[in-house]
Motif scaffolding. Sequence first.
Motif, PDB file in Angstrom:
ATOM      1  N   LYS A 151       0.823  -1.094  -0.049  1.00  0.00           N
ATOM      2  CA  LYS A 151      -0.041   0.013   0.047  1.00  0.00           C
ATOM      3  C   LYS A 151       0.855   1.272  -0.105  1.00  0.00           C
ATOM      4  O   LYS A 151       0.582   2.231  -0.699  1.00  0.00           O
ATOM      5  CB  LYS A 151      -0.815   0.155   1.382  1.00  0.00           C
ATOM      6  N   LEU A 152       2.061   1.187   0.961  1.00  0.00           N
ATOM      7  CA  LEU A 152       2.989   2.429   0.859  1.00  0.00           C
ATOM      8  C   LEU A 152       3.532   2.481  -0.457  1.00  0.00           C
ATOM      9  O   LEU A 152       3.522   3.703  -1.057  1.00  0.00           O
ATOM     10  CB  LEU A 152       4.120   2.314   1.920  1.00  0.00           C
ATOM     11  N   LEU A 153       3.891   1.615  -1.038  1.00  0.00           N
ATOM     12  CA  LEU A 153       4.721   1.706  -2.510  1.00  0.00           C
ATOM     13  C   LEU A 153       3.756   2.122  -3.327  1.00  0.00           C
ATOM     14  O   LEU A 153       4.054   2.872  -4.396  1.00  0.00           O
ATOM     15  CB  LEU A 153       5.124   0.379  -2.880  1.00  0.00           C
ATOM     16  N   ASN A 154       2.356   1.840  -3.572  1.00  0.00           N
ATOM     17  CA  ASN A 154       1.456   2.122  -4.396  1.00  0.00           C
ATOM     18  C   ASN A 154       0.735   3.693  -3.958  1.00  0.00           C
ATOM     19  O   ASN A 154       0.261   4.022  -4.885  1.00  0.00           O
ATOM     20  CB  ASN A 154       0.463   1.345  -4.459  1.00  0.00           C
ATOM     21  N   SER A 155       1.162   4.273  -2.906  1.00  0.00           N
ATOM     22  CA  SER A 155       0.566   5.668  -2.405  1.00  0.00           C
ATOM     23  C   SER A 155       1.453   6.592  -3.341  1.00  0.00           C
ATOM     24  O   SER A 155       2.675   6.594  -3.588  1.00  0.00           O
ATOM     25  CB  SER A 155       0.484   5.729  -0.935  1.00  0.00           C
ATOM     26  N   ARG A 156       0.789   7.934  -3.206  1.00  0.00           N
ATOM     27  CA  ARG A 156       1.307   8.964  -3.777  1.00  0.00           C
ATOM     28  C   ARG A 156       1.682  10.084  -2.598  1.00  0.00           C
ATOM     29  O   ARG A 156       1.028  10.137  -1.680  1.00  0.00           O
ATOM     30  CB  ARG A 156       0.689   9.833  -4.960  1.00  0.00           C
ATOM     31  N   ASN A 157       2.870  10.712  -2.733  1.00  0.00           N
ATOM     32  CA  ASN A 157       3.028  11.752  -1.723  1.00  0.00           C
ATOM     33  C   ASN A 157       2.218  12.968  -2.054  1.00  0.00           C
ATOM     34  O   ASN A 157       1.711  12.895  -3.300  1.00  0.00           O
ATOM     35  CB  ASN A 157       4.459  11.880  -1.539  1.00  0.00           C
TER      36      ASN A 157
ATOM     37  N   LEU B  49       9.752   4.503  -0.034  1.00  0.00           N
ATOM     38  CA  LEU B  49       9.806   3.087   1.370  1.00  0.00           C
ATOM     39  C   LEU B  49      10.909   3.784   2.413  1.00  0.00           C
ATOM     40  O   LEU B  49      12.041   3.576   1.933  1.00  0.00           O
ATOM     41  CB  LEU B  49       9.988   1.941   0.648  1.00  0.00           C
ATOM     42  N   ARG B  50      10.361   3.647   3.418  1.00  0.00           N
ATOM     43  CA  ARG B  50      11.167   4.075   4.496  1.00  0.00           C
ATOM     44  C   ARG B  50      12.027   2.795   4.896  1.00  0.00           C
ATOM     45  O   ARG B  50      11.434   1.707   5.058  1.00  0.00           O
ATOM     46  CB  ARG B  50      10.364   4.506   5.987  1.00  0.00           C
ATOM     47  N   LEU B  51      13.259   2.932   5.248  1.00  0.00           N
ATOM     48  CA  LEU B  51      14.095   1.663   5.467  1.00  0.00           C
ATOM     49  C   LEU B  51      13.688   0.980   6.845  1.00  0.00           C
ATOM     50  O   LEU B  51      13.746   0.129   6.941  1.00  0.00           O
ATOM     51  CB  LEU B  51      15.395   2.164   5.611  1.00  0.00           C
ATOM     52  N   ASP B  52      13.398   1.796   7.835  1.00  0.00           N
ATOM     53  CA  ASP B  52      12.815   1.072   9.058  1.00  0.00           C
ATOM     54  C   ASP B  52      11.743   0.388   9.013  1.00  0.00           C
ATOM     55  O   ASP B  52      11.489  -0.779   9.752  1.00  0.00           O
ATOM     56  CB  ASP B  52      12.655   2.192  10.223  1.00  0.00           C
ATOM     57  N   VAL B  53      10.895   0.827   8.170  1.00  0.00           N
ATOM     58  CA  VAL B  53       9.395   0.098   7.939  1.00  0.00           C
ATOM     59  C   VAL B  53       9.765  -1.162   7.104  1.00  0.00           C
ATOM     60  O   VAL B  53       9.277  -2.304   7.646  1.00  0.00           O
ATOM     61  CB  VAL B  53       8.150   1.090   7.279  1.00  0.00           C
TER      62      VAL B  53
END
Length: 187
Positions: free
Chosen positions: A16-22, A30-34
Amino acid sequence: MASLSLIVGSFEELAKLLNSRNGRGCKTDLRLDVFCEACSLVSVLFNCLGLAFKFARMEYVTKVQNLVEASKAYDNLHDILDMDIANDTVKAPGSHSRNLRRVRQGLDLVRALFEQFLSTNDYSLKEAASTAYAQVCAPYHSWTVRAAVSAGMYTLPTREQLLLRLNENVIEYIDELFISRNIKLNW
């Protein structure tokens, strides 16, 4: 121990994060910690596979741990790649980029293994693991490593043993949900 549903949920969240837009309409970095948090859950799957995947698990855990340490200095996956490109260390042993590639390979191995394993009820775990290994890792390993992995395939649990191990994890997870909410389980 992480449950299979928790692992799946973590990777669904990553998707979901990868498919979202800022706010600027660009894909989100993609945050490294996540990423590391989700990846750290996968080692439980290697544990369920026993001795045959002991070395894969050890390497995977070490590489994820390296990325966890890197997440203290770098915000996202782009940052570690950019840093290694700038320092000409992308392929250097111990570089974050190389460790990221190895973690990716571990994730791909698990994906291929379960894809093979779940494709039919007749597929043995040994066959599924052998096929997954041949597709994902064998091209990068020496003959000696491939021979050792092949011998280790005979130590894999049976399909039933693996499903039991995974189901126990799910049952433990559900029990923890009830217990964390002070709900008695003996009803």
